[in-house]
Each structure stands twice: as C-alpha cells, then as structure tokens.
Scaffold this active site. Sequence first.
Site, short mmCIF file in Angstrom:
data_model
loop_
_atom_site.label_atom_id
_atom_site.label_comp_id
_atom_site.label_asym_id
_atom_site.label_seq_id
_atom_site.Cartn_x
_atom_site.Cartn_y
_atom_site.Cartn_z
CG MET A 77 -1.86 -1.23 1.21
SD MET A 77 -3.39 -0.99 2.10
CE MET A 77 -2.81 -0.77 3.76
N GLY A 78 2.14 1.08 -0.43
CA GLY A 78 3.06 2.23 -0.49
C GLY A 78 3.66 2.52 0.88
CG LEU A 108 7.38 1.35 -1.02
CD1 LEU A 108 8.14 1.17 -2.34
CD2 LEU A 108 6.47 0.15 -0.77
CG HIS A 122 7.10 -2.38 1.85
ND1 HIS A 122 6.94 -1.24 2.58
CD2 HIS A 122 5.92 -3.04 1.91
CE1 HIS A 122 5.71 -1.18 3.05
NE2 HIS A 122 5.06 -2.25 2.67
N GLY A 173 5.09 -10.39 4.06
CA GLY A 173 5.93 -10.30 5.27
C GLY A 173 5.30 -11.04 6.45
CD GLN A 174 7.64 -14.12 11.32
OE1 GLN A 174 8.79 -14.10 10.90
NE2 GLN A 174 7.35 -14.37 12.57
CB SER A 227 3.33 1.78 6.12
OG SER A 227 3.92 0.99 5.11
O1 PAF Z 1 0.00 -5.92 3.64
C1 PAF Z 1 -0.45 -4.95 2.96
O2 PAF Z 1 0.21 -3.94 2.74
C2 PAF Z 1 -1.87 -5.04 2.40
O3 PAF Z 1 -2.72 -5.72 3.26
C3 PAF Z 1 -1.90 -5.66 0.98
C4 PAF Z 1 -1.44 -7.11 1.00
C5 PAF Z 1 -1.05 -4.85 0.03
C6 PAF Z 1 -3.35 -5.67 0.45
O4 PAF Z 1 -3.84 -4.39 0.35
#
Ligand code: PAF
Length: 335
Positions: free
Chosen positions: A45-46, A48, A52, A181-182, A225
């Site tokens: 969802m950005g 970052l 990520h 991610g875990q 984030s």
């Molecule tokens: O983990 C996330 O950032 C969100 O839940 C995902 C997997 C991008 C779905 O919107």
Amino acid sequence: MSRLLAASVTLPTSTIPIFRTVASLREWRRKAYLEQKSVGFVATMGALHDGHISLLKHSLSRNDLTVLSIFVNPAQFAPTEDLSTYPRTLEADLALLEQTKVPEPSTESERITSAIFMPTVQDMYPSGITQDVSGQKGTFIEVKGYGHQMEGGSRPGFFRGVATVVTKLFNAVEPTDTYFGQKDIQQGLLLRRMCRDLLLSHPEPGHLHIMPTVRSPVDGLALSSRNAYLSPNDRKHASSLYATLNVCKDAWRDLRDKNLAIEKALAYLKERSSAAEADGVLIKPDYIHMNDPDTFDDVQTYEEGKAVILSGAMWVGKTRLIDNIILGNAEGILG
Ligand code: PAF
C-alpha cells in the site's frame, strides 16, 4: 482532492514503467509469457520501508521480472480506521524502488523492479466500493473460518477486504511467485489458503512466500508503514510489544501453560506502560493470542516443537501496532 489517486493525477517521474490500468499491465504480462519469463510480485500500500525492500529483493533475486503494486485498498479499512490519513509517500517510494537492485545471475548487470502497478480505485472496484460493508455491492472474497481470530478478532471485515483486493491483484499480475511479510502472518497464511481453495495457478499456494519480519536493529520494533504515525516519544516505547511477546514466549517454554504465560506477559507490559506514562505516552494492549498456524484455533496445551503463532497488538498513543513470533518449528510457514 480525494487522497485516493485518480487516473488523471500527474505522477512523479520514474525510470521504472508505471502501469495505471489493468489492461496496460496485462499487455506487459502477455509479453513476459511470450518470453517465458518468471514474474515475482510484491503487493504493497506504499509508504515503503526496509521490510518491503527486503521482500522486493527476494523477488528480484529469484525471478526474471518483478512487479510491485502500490494501492491503498479502501475495502480493508473500517469506516472508523485510518484510510484518509494512511501515509502516502509516492515520490520517496519511487526513488527507493529506483535505488533497489540485486546482481543479475551470471552477468555483470543488475536487476531492478520491472513494473510498478498503481491501479485506480475505479479500475480495482468496477462495481464501486464503500468502507461500510452493509452498503457494499459486487463480488468479495471471504476465507471463511480464518478471518475472525487474532487480528481479525479486532478488525472484523479486514481480511475480507485483503482477500478481495489480493485476488484482483493476482488476477491482474498473474505472478509466478509472490512475497508477503511475516509481520502480517495471518494475512500471509490466509492468502495461501485462499490460493489453495480457489485453485489459483498464479500463484500456486506453494509459491506464496512468507518472509521473516524485518526489525529495527536497535530495539527489535517490527518495521511497518504505520510506524510513521509514532511521535519521537511514542517511538521510544513502541518496542514494548515485541519485548512482551518475548516474555510470553519464554514463559510458555518454562511454564507450559498458556494462561499463565499471557498473564506474565501482560504484567510485564504493565510495567513498561508505567515507564511510558512518565514520558506522556499511553500504552494499551489490544490482545495477545496463541494460535495453531493451520487451523487458527486457540492453542491450549504445550507440545514440544509444535508450531504456534504468538501474536499481539497494542496501542502506543494513537498508533496501533501488531507483531508476532512463531514458536516451535516454523518449517512450512516461512520461506
Ligand atoms: O499488507 C499490505 O500492505 C496489504 O494488506 C496488501 C497485502 C497490500 C493488500 O492491500
């Protein structure tokens, strides 16, 4: 203007191709099929961070091509949650993606993200989307029996929103392999089950990889984030959650009694909360749970070596943090 990006919004420039529509991404994907290239995928969802980037590096080093999506999914936010304030840092995200490279096997060159997928809300939800589930119309994916425990107990509807958007993203990207991610362990395990239940081939369930949580080297805080919401004083106390889970882990090993282990952990968190209060930071636990990684049922009895997900959530001021530790044998869960 709405903080949900419209297709007409001018994006910062990037040397990596950005696809704003499903149709244009599909055209790119067709070419990858023709060239018989594997396509790794990281959904985000950005906003970052190194967590990520670690997923991205796994994908870059194991696949010919890699797609990273940036889409803040309205369907996974309850009306009371932080959709409108969720951190949006597109310029920095694109710069980070341009800098992230891994060596290309047996050549002198380097691999970089091949495509960024940034669909619009309209493209992802052709029937429209409201955050209020009772007003929603159209098609949604629910992984029944796996979305109401742990994180789902505190965020009803969250995993329905996640499963729905990730199905759409998988349909658009058709990844060979994908990396989660875990830190969001229930999400990864639930999505793996969804791939199995829906007979998905892109990815196949065994090609959905859950990679270890990336933590602050200083105090072990899981990168997220939402850490961007923490004030400097909040940040000083944010690692209390991870420390509390570790107290619970040790108590589970020593006492072999779940209720006593959680009691001990909560007593420890209370001490940490008092120290935080002196800094004007309010810490409030949400939950600590111990669940079976296959069924998500509550675990009651200790079995030597058996995998258990120890998960927790707490509020630090206005920020809600989650974390987890896998106890016992994590084989078959991570990697
Ligand atoms: O983990 C996330 O950032 C969100 O839940 C995902 C997997 C991008 C779905 O919107």
